[in-house]
Write a protein that holds these residues in place. Structure first.
Motif, PDB file in Angstrom:
ATOM      1  N   UNK A 116       1.168   7.710  11.257  1.00  0.00           N
ATOM      2  CA  UNK A 116       1.880   8.118  12.464  1.00  0.00           C
ATOM      3  C   UNK A 116       3.053   7.181  12.736  1.00  0.00           C
ATOM      4  N   UNK A 117       2.830   5.882  12.515  1.00  0.00           N
ATOM      5  CA  UNK A 117       3.891   4.907  12.739  1.00  0.00           C
ATOM      6  C   UNK A 117       5.037   5.100  11.758  1.00  0.00           C
ATOM      7  N   UNK A 118       4.699   5.369  10.493  1.00  0.00           N
ATOM      8  CA  UNK A 118       5.733   5.614   9.484  1.00  0.00           C
ATOM      9  C   UNK A 118       6.546   6.851   9.846  1.00  0.00           C
ATOM     10  N   UNK A 119       5.848   7.916  10.286  1.00  0.00           N
ATOM     11  CA  UNK A 119       6.547   9.144  10.675  1.00  0.00           C
ATOM     12  C   UNK A 119       7.454   8.890  11.871  1.00  0.00           C
ATOM     13  N   UNK A 120       6.930   8.122  12.848  1.00  0.00           N
ATOM     14  CA  UNK A 120       7.736   7.813  14.027  1.00  0.00           C
ATOM     15  C   UNK A 120       8.964   6.996  13.650  1.00  0.00           C
TER      16      UNK A 120
ATOM     17  N   UNK B 102       0.844  -1.196   0.000  1.00  0.00           N
ATOM     18  CA  UNK B 102       0.000   0.000   0.000  1.00  0.00           C
ATOM     19  C   UNK B 102       0.883   1.251   0.000  1.00  0.00           C
ATOM     20  N   UNK B 103       0.629   2.159  -0.936  1.00  0.00           N
ATOM     21  CA  UNK B 103       1.408   3.385  -1.047  1.00  0.00           C
ATOM     22  C   UNK B 103       0.948   4.375   0.028  1.00  0.00           C
ATOM     23  N   UNK B 104       1.854   4.716   0.942  1.00  0.00           N
ATOM     24  CA  UNK B 104       1.464   5.595   2.050  1.00  0.00           C
ATOM     25  C   UNK B 104       1.127   7.006   1.575  1.00  0.00           C
ATOM     26  N   UNK B 105       1.673   7.422   0.423  1.00  0.00           N
ATOM     27  CA  UNK B 105       1.330   8.750  -0.095  1.00  0.00           C
ATOM     28  C   UNK B 105      -0.131   8.793  -0.513  1.00  0.00           C
ATOM     29  N   UNK B 106      -0.614   7.699  -1.115  1.00  0.00           N
ATOM     30  CA  UNK B 106      -2.027   7.627  -1.468  1.00  0.00           C
ATOM     31  C   UNK B 106      -2.901   7.559  -0.212  1.00  0.00           C
ATOM     32  N   UNK B 107      -2.420   6.825   0.768  1.00  0.00           N
ATOM     33  CA  UNK B 107      -3.158   6.734   2.031  1.00  0.00           C
ATOM     34  C   UNK B 107      -3.272   8.104   2.686  1.00  0.00           C
ATOM     35  N   UNK B 108      -2.218   8.892   2.602  1.00  0.00           N
ATOM     36  CA  UNK B 108      -2.247  10.247   3.168  1.00  0.00           C
ATOM     37  C   UNK B 108      -3.287  11.105   2.460  1.00  0.00           C
ATOM     38  N   UNK B 109      -3.439  10.945   1.146  1.00  0.00           N
ATOM     39  CA  UNK B 109      -4.451  11.694   0.409  1.00  0.00           C
ATOM     40  C   UNK B 109      -5.854  11.323   0.865  1.00  0.00           C
ATOM     41  N   UNK B 110      -6.085  10.036   1.121  1.00  0.00           N
ATOM     42  CA  UNK B 110      -7.395   9.611   1.612  1.00  0.00           C
ATOM     43  C   UNK B 110      -7.682  10.217   2.983  1.00  0.00           C
ATOM     44  N   UNK B 111      -6.696  10.222   3.841  1.00  0.00           N
ATOM     45  CA  UNK B 111      -6.874  10.828   5.171  1.00  0.00           C
ATOM     46  C   UNK B 111      -7.152  12.325   5.056  1.00  0.00           C
ATOM     47  N   UNK B 112      -6.484  12.996   4.117  1.00  0.00           N
ATOM     48  CA  UNK B 112      -6.747  14.415   3.900  1.00  0.00           C
ATOM     49  C   UNK B 112      -8.150  14.634   3.370  1.00  0.00           C
TER      50      UNK B 112
END
Length: 321
Positions: free
Chosen positions: A73-77, A1-11
């Protein structure tokens, strides 16, 4: 799963529209749509559906957002954890209320320049609701906020909160006003017929006033508002009304301080950050220095905890507002 796409969904969940996500992320609406479609293929679920002229998340989309917030959050940490041994460096963006900035944050500027020259502070003065909004938008790294024991902040487990210090507050009245030293409710009852002065940018102190007034059996007449505590004192001295002030603030000529006890009024200060960010060495350093500064000034006292007034607590997960 591409975390950049996941970030767009969260936004999209946070902002509500493809256009808003595109503007916030500096991409085109078409790019947002394509990336979300690719994410849907990755997870094998429909994540977004039409809603009038806009879109909304499907139940699967909402569930993925719940997972996504934790994943991101886990990826950022994890990213920050790789650099924990490095020398603190970078620009730490801080938003805080005037007293915290003046008395605790600004003294760090010289110390940082001498001992940690690679760490720079970017300071913005805001009341807690404004600071927390900036934190949510990732416009700042740290928010210095406060609440009161009689006006506790609502819980928000999406942020990390560190109690810093607490301070007693009192009632400032015109010098000629005969208000007896008694319990807080008795002091308020003696001022029931007067005008009250409240903060113009935050509601916490007004909530305290209304809470104690209710306990004393009346509804306060809040008629004047000011953001500056110095201006509040001048307004009290001019006879415009009465107001809450920090106990350690020297009264102006024409102002008399009446202690408040049983119950006391206690301001509780906090440092608030997004989850995982406090592993960033520069941000962790600033927080540690704020805690150290509070200890040196003697303003740390039994008060700010995750569950109310008591022993100072370690990092908690709730958000004063």
């Amino acid at each position: 799963m591409d975390t950049r796409r996941l970030a767009l969904l969260c936004e999209l969940s946070r902002l509500g529209s493809m256009r808003a996500v595109a503007e916030n992320c500096h991409v085109t609406t078409s790019t947002v749509s394509q990336q979300l479609a690719a994410l849907a293929k990755e997870v094998g679920q429909v994540l977004v559906e039409p809603d009038g002229r806009g879109v909304r998340l499907t139940p699967a989309g909402r569930r993925l957002v719940e997972h996504g917030a934790r994943i991101l959050d886990t990826v950022e940490a994890a990213r920050l954890d790789l650099s924990t041994g490095a020398e603190p460096n970078g620009t730490v963006r801080v938003a805080g209320y005037l007293t915290a900035v003046r008395d605790f944050l600004l003294p760090l500027v010289v110390r940082l320049s001498e001992q940690y020259p690679r760490v720079r502070l970017l300071v913005r003065e805001h009341e807690p609701p404004e600071s927390l909004a900036l934190l949510a938008d990732d416009a700042v790294d740290l928010a210095l906020t406060y609440d009161y024991n009689l006006a506790p902040a609502p819980a928000d487990r999406s942020v990390e909160v560190t109690p810093l210090w607490s301070a007693d507050w009192v009632l400032a009245v015109p010098a000629g006003l005969d208000v007896p030293a008694a319990s807080s409710t008795e002091v308020f009852a003696a001022c029931a017929g007067l005008d009250w002065i409240a903060n113009s940018r935050h509601t916490a102190d007004e909530t305290v006033v209304r809470t104690l007034a209710s306990m004393a059996g009346f509804t306060p007449r809040v008629t004047h508002r000011a953001d500056s505590l110095d201006l509040v004192q001048h307004m009290v001295a001019a006879g415009l009304g009465v107001a809450l002030l920090p106990a350690d603030r020297a009264p102006l000529t024409g102002v008399r301080i009446v202690p408040l006890a049983d119950p006391p009024v206690v301001l509780r200060a906090y440092a608030v950050a997004r989850p995982g960010r406090l592993q960033w060495p520069a941000l962790a350093l600033v927080r540690a220095l704020l805690q150290e500064g509070a200890g040196r000034t003697g303003r740390v006292r039994p008060g700010p905890t995750a569950g109310g007034v008591g022993r100072p607590a370690p990092t908690a997960r709730f958000a004063p507002g």
